[in-house]
Design an enzyme around this catalytic site. Sequence first.
Site, PDB file in Angstrom:
ATOM      1  N   ASP A   1       0.834  -1.200   0.000  1.00 47.30           N
ATOM      2  CA  ASP A   1       0.000   0.000   0.000  1.00 47.30           C
ATOM      3  C   ASP A   1       0.871   1.254   0.000  1.00 47.30           C
ATOM      4  O   ASP A   1       0.359   2.371  -0.038  1.00 47.30           O
ATOM      5  CB  ASP A   1      -1.003   0.004   1.154  1.00 47.30           C
ATOM      6  CG  ASP A   1      -0.372  -0.142   2.526  1.00 47.30           C
ATOM      7  OD1 ASP A   1       0.873  -0.125   2.624  1.00 47.30           O
ATOM      8  OD2 ASP A   1      -1.131  -0.279   3.513  1.00 47.30           O
ATOM      9  N   SER A   2       2.190   1.051  -0.029  1.00 55.18           N
ATOM     10  CA  SER A   2       3.121   2.150  -0.292  1.00 55.18           C
ATOM     11  C   SER A   2       2.841   2.793  -1.640  1.00 55.18           C
ATOM     12  O   SER A   2       3.340   3.895  -1.918  1.00 55.18           O
ATOM     13  CB  SER A   2       4.567   1.630  -0.261  1.00 55.18           C
ATOM     14  OG  SER A   2       4.707   0.474  -1.083  1.00 55.18           O
TER      15      SER A   2
ATOM     16  N   ASP B   1      -0.782  -6.258  -0.129  1.00 55.40           N
ATOM     17  CA  ASP B   1      -1.218  -5.657   1.133  1.00 55.40           C
ATOM     18  C   ASP B   1      -2.735  -5.559   1.213  1.00 55.40           C
ATOM     19  O   ASP B   1      -3.399  -5.144   0.246  1.00 55.40           O
ATOM     20  CB  ASP B   1      -0.656  -4.237   1.270  1.00 55.40           C
ATOM     21  CG  ASP B   1       0.676  -4.197   1.985  1.00 55.40           C
ATOM     22  OD1 ASP B   1       1.066  -5.203   2.607  1.00 55.40           O
ATOM     23  OD2 ASP B   1       1.330  -3.132   1.929  1.00 55.40           O
TER      24      ASP B   1
ATOM     25  N   LYS C   1      -0.983  -9.574   3.051  1.00 55.30           N
ATOM     26  CA  LYS C   1      -0.265  -9.074   4.228  1.00 55.30           C
ATOM     27  C   LYS C   1      -1.159  -8.117   4.999  1.00 55.30           C
ATOM     28  O   LYS C   1      -1.844  -7.279   4.393  1.00 55.30           O
ATOM     29  CB  LYS C   1       1.028  -8.364   3.819  1.00 55.30           C
ATOM     30  CG  LYS C   1       1.839  -7.829   5.021  1.00 55.30           C
ATOM     31  CD  LYS C   1       3.217  -7.367   4.601  1.00 55.30           C
ATOM     32  CE  LYS C   1       3.214  -6.045   3.879  1.00 55.30           C
ATOM     33  NZ  LYS C   1       2.802  -4.914   4.773  1.00 55.30           N
TER      34      LYS C   1
ATOM     35  N   GLU D   1      -1.297  -5.654   8.799  1.00 51.96           N
ATOM     36  CA  GLU D   1      -0.485  -5.015   9.836  1.00 51.96           C
ATOM     37  C   GLU D   1      -1.047  -5.249  11.225  1.00 51.96           C
ATOM     38  O   GLU D   1      -2.278  -5.214  11.426  1.00 51.96           O
ATOM     39  CB  GLU D   1      -0.388  -3.512   9.577  1.00 51.96           C
ATOM     40  CG  GLU D   1       0.363  -3.140   8.312  1.00 51.96           C
ATOM     41  CD  GLU D   1       0.517  -1.633   8.145  1.00 51.96           C
ATOM     42  OE1 GLU D   1       0.171  -0.887   9.095  1.00 51.96           O
ATOM     43  OE2 GLU D   1       0.978  -1.208   7.072  1.00 51.96           O
TER      44      GLU D   1
ATOM     45  N   GLU E   1       9.404  -4.003  10.497  1.00 48.30           N
ATOM     46  CA  GLU E   1       9.781  -2.691   9.966  1.00 48.30           C
ATOM     47  C   GLU E   1      10.242  -1.748  11.066  1.00 48.30           C
ATOM     48  O   GLU E   1       9.552  -1.559  12.077  1.00 48.30           O
ATOM     49  CB  GLU E   1       8.601  -2.065   9.218  1.00 48.30           C
ATOM     50  CG  GLU E   1       8.934  -0.701   8.626  1.00 48.30           C
ATOM     51  CD  GLU E   1       7.888  -0.179   7.667  1.00 48.30           C
ATOM     52  OE1 GLU E   1       8.070   0.934   7.138  1.00 48.30           O
ATOM     53  OE2 GLU E   1       6.874  -0.886   7.442  1.00 48.30           O
TER      54      GLU E   1
END
Length: 272
Positions: free
Chosen positions: A51-52, A90, A118, A120, A188
């Site tokens: 999602d960057s 993501d 993925k 978070e 991270e």
Amino acid sequence: MGYLQGDKPITISKLLSMHAAGEKIAMLTAYDSTMSALLNRCGVESILIGDSLGNVIQGHSSTTPVTIEQVAYHTACVVRSNSQAFVISDLPFASYGDPTQALESAAQLMQAGADMVKLEGGGDWQIDIIEHLVKRSVPVCAHLGLLPQSVHVLGGYKVQGKSKDVASLMHEQALACEAAGAQMLVLEAIPSSLGKLITASLTIPTIGIGAGPDCSGQVLVLQDMLGISPGKPPKFVKDFMDGHTSIEAAVKAYVREVKSGRFPGPEHGFAG
């Protein structure tokens, strides 16, 4: 490395075997077909549609505006030119708030071609989501440490896990993610010593981005490692275009340095 000659696509079983054998995993982000093809040529073993893309493609100041439809679109673009790499997508902000929504979102990404999704966080509710997805045949990569989707709660992009209590909690969350069925874990912006401890405690691969050299592999945002992202790069980024005359040469250098353990160096890590 026979997979580079087109023998077989890389699977999660291959990545787990690499981790068990101590062979480093090279991962990079990609968001389009052209870069996907290039990363395959260069021997990148896993591609992350992060999602960057909210930052580097859309120009937002955070990842939170990114939608599940946008990640699915970019996943499909990447997959069309992917021949070998393991593809992870993501689940973006607010796309997995409860088990039902999480499964619907994960289904969109896997139907677009992702091999794994993925998400978070390692709190109780995220652990429940991981378990729910895995029981329904959705492979999951967890993500601990700096959580870009929670940047407004964290108060900015800050190194996580520096205090003993927070480090201990993160260690417990990593173990819980694995126990819930996660088959990979991104770490991270945490102290290198904590990255080493968590990696040694798990049987699944850890992928570091500012988590030290002892993780099972490394990932960077493609635009960051090519030195084309605006602003000052994070400490954990190295400009691999420096000294190279093409993007392909830079990516190949990244793969070599990850595989050999040369990257990340001490200058790219954080103290506890």
